[in-house]
Design an enzyme around this catalytic site. Structure first.
Site, PDB file in Angstrom:
ATOM      1  N   HIS A  32       0.855  -1.190   0.000  1.00 24.49           N
ATOM      2  CA  HIS A  32       0.000   0.000   0.000  1.00 24.49           C
ATOM      3  C   HIS A  32       0.894   1.243   0.000  1.00 24.49           C
ATOM      4  O   HIS A  32       1.699   1.452   0.905  1.00 24.49           O
ATOM      5  CB  HIS A  32      -0.891  -0.034   1.244  1.00 24.49           C
ATOM      6  CG  HIS A  32      -1.885   1.071   1.348  1.00 24.49           C
ATOM      7  ND1 HIS A  32      -3.088   1.066   0.672  1.00 24.49           N
ATOM      8  CD2 HIS A  32      -1.861   2.229   2.054  1.00 24.49           C
ATOM      9  CE1 HIS A  32      -3.767   2.159   0.964  1.00 24.49           C
ATOM     10  NE2 HIS A  32      -3.047   2.889   1.801  1.00 24.49           N
ATOM     11  N   ASP A  34       1.193   5.120   0.184  1.00 23.06           N
ATOM     12  CA  ASP A  34       0.470   6.306   0.663  1.00 23.06           C
ATOM     13  C   ASP A  34       1.093   7.581   0.111  1.00 23.06           C
ATOM     14  O   ASP A  34       2.101   8.068   0.617  1.00 23.06           O
ATOM     15  CB  ASP A  34       0.489   6.345   2.190  1.00 23.06           C
ATOM     16  CG  ASP A  34      -0.518   5.373   2.788  1.00 23.06           C
ATOM     17  OD1 ASP A  34      -1.692   5.426   2.381  1.00 23.06           O
ATOM     18  OD2 ASP A  34      -0.124   4.561   3.646  1.00 23.06           O
ATOM     19  N   GLY A 149      -0.069   5.459  12.304  1.00 21.97           N
ATOM     20  CA  GLY A 149       0.031   5.343  13.755  1.00 21.97           C
ATOM     21  C   GLY A 149      -1.082   5.990  14.552  1.00 21.97           C
ATOM     22  O   GLY A 149      -0.940   6.224  15.746  1.00 21.97           O
ATOM     23  N   ASP A 179      -8.637   1.365   6.065  1.00 26.54           N
ATOM     24  CA  ASP A 179      -7.270   1.879   6.206  1.00 26.54           C
ATOM     25  C   ASP A 179      -7.173   2.864   7.368  1.00 26.54           C
ATOM     26  O   ASP A 179      -7.854   3.885   7.374  1.00 26.54           O
ATOM     27  CB  ASP A 179      -6.902   2.579   4.880  1.00 26.54           C
ATOM     28  CG  ASP A 179      -5.497   3.160   4.864  1.00 26.54           C
ATOM     29  OD1 ASP A 179      -4.707   2.859   5.773  1.00 26.54           O
ATOM     30  OD2 ASP A 179      -5.202   3.913   3.915  1.00 26.54           O
ATOM     31  N   GLY A 180      -6.295   2.520   8.309  1.00 32.22           N
ATOM     32  CA  GLY A 180      -5.964   3.458   9.382  1.00 32.22           C
ATOM     33  C   GLY A 180      -6.230   2.895  10.768  1.00 32.22           C
ATOM     34  O   GLY A 180      -7.366   2.577  11.096  1.00 32.22           O
TER      35      GLY A 180
HETATM   36  C1  DX5 Z   1      -3.169   7.314   6.507  1.00 35.57           C
HETATM   37  C2  DX5 Z   1      -2.727   6.301   5.494  1.00 35.57           C
HETATM   38  C3  DX5 Z   1      -2.690   4.884   6.009  1.00 35.57           C
HETATM   39  C4  DX5 Z   1      -1.925   4.672   7.267  1.00 35.57           C
HETATM   40  C5  DX5 Z   1      -1.762   3.226   7.639  1.00 35.57           C
HETATM   41  O1  DX5 Z   1      -3.305   8.539   5.923  1.00 35.57           O
HETATM   42  O2  DX5 Z   1      -3.614   6.289   4.411  1.00 35.57           O
HETATM   43  O3  DX5 Z   1      -2.390   3.961   4.981  1.00 35.57           O
HETATM   44  O4  DX5 Z   1      -0.718   5.323   7.283  1.00 35.57           O
HETATM   45  O5  DX5 Z   1      -0.954   3.157   8.745  1.00 35.57           O
HETATM   46  P1  DX5 Z   1      -1.476   2.663  10.157  1.00 35.57           P
HETATM   47  O6  DX5 Z   1      -1.810   1.212  10.005  1.00 35.57           O
HETATM   48  O7  DX5 Z   1      -0.294   2.897  11.004  1.00 35.57           O
HETATM   49  O8  DX5 Z   1      -2.640   3.484  10.563  1.00 35.57           O
HETATM   50 ZN    ZN Z   2      -3.509   4.603   2.923  1.00 36.25          ZN
END
Ligand code: DX5
Ligand code: ZN
Length: 219
Positions: A32, A34, A149, A179-180
């Site tokens: 993924h 970002d 996080g 996601d998140g």
């Molecule tokens: C947030 C991103 C995510 C996120 C995932 O803006 O889209 O993909 O960083 O990370 P965790 O699992 O740490 O929330």
């Molecule tokens: Zn994401």
């Protein structure tokens, strides 16, 4: 069984290549990516994500799942198409109207890439219903986009349930990605609600056994 898409947003700057190898062999289904532009969200990760995609194109055949958290969507679609991703997801909130979002959807599909549309926690799920016949995936953000996080916002779970019901009722074939803030403790709630692609960043990266975490997230 659900799929896991590993967010590489927060992998440590040292040992990037080794970390990517370890992730690839941990049982994940996608990387993924970002992409943040410093406009749609505060952080800017574009050059880092371009660098990571270059590595991945060289060392891996794992599908790339690109999540565009950007304002200038069309240009970012163009630059990330060069990495031949499997999925490109755009944000509903970045579009000024339906016409614009349909243009992005069609452009991505013309390039033989799957297309996703994402919504932020405060956007109503009903707002994406009209795009369902045209997309492969809906990404429901379970945190405010912008950084890894964070803690999952519990109110987003109801949106997953609603969307899942709507998809079933209308016999559509659309993946539900979340996601998140997802970890081994809350993942079952999301699966039960109907999510079938789980994005996880820090839950995987911060563990010392990627395989175990990925297996638990999928089980
Ligand atoms: C947030 C991103 C995510 C996120 C995932 O803006 O889209 O993909 O960083 O990370 P965790 O699992 O740490 O929330
Ligand atoms: Zn994401």
């Amino acid at each position: 069984m659900v799929e896991v898409s590993a967010s590489i947003l927060n992998i440590k700057n040292e040992n990037v290549i080794q970390t990517l190898y370890n992730l690839e062999s941990s049982g994940i289904d996608h990387f993924h990516i970002d992409v943040m532009d410093g406009k749609f969200v505060k952080n800017n990760t574009s050059s880092k994500m371009i660098e990571y995609c270059e590595y991945l194109n060289n060392i891996s055949n794992m599908p790339l799942d690109v999540h565009l958290m950007v304002q200038d969507v069309e240009n970012y679609i163009k630059s990330f198409l060069t990495f031949e991703p499997n999925i490109i997801t755009v944000h509903l909130e970045a579009a000024k109207d339906k016409k614009e979002i349909m243009n992005w959807i069609n452009f991505i599909k013309q390039n033989n890439v799957k297309v996703g549309v994402s919504i932020k926690p405060n956007t109503k799920i009903e707002e994406i219903y009209k795009y369902l016949p045209f997309v492969h995936l809906i990404l429901i953000m379970t945190v405010e986009p912008g950084e890894g996080g964070q803690e999952l916002i519990p109110e987003t779970i109801e949106k997953i349930q609603k969307l899942n019901k709507y998809i079933q009722k209308n016999n559509l074939e659309v993946d539900i990605q979340v996601d998140g803030g997802i970890n081994t403790k809350n993942v079952n709630l999301l699966k039960k609600a109907g999510a079938n692609i789980i994005v996880a960043g820090t839950a995987i990266i911060n563990s010392n056994n990627y395989k175990n975490i990925v297996q638990t997230l999928k089980a």
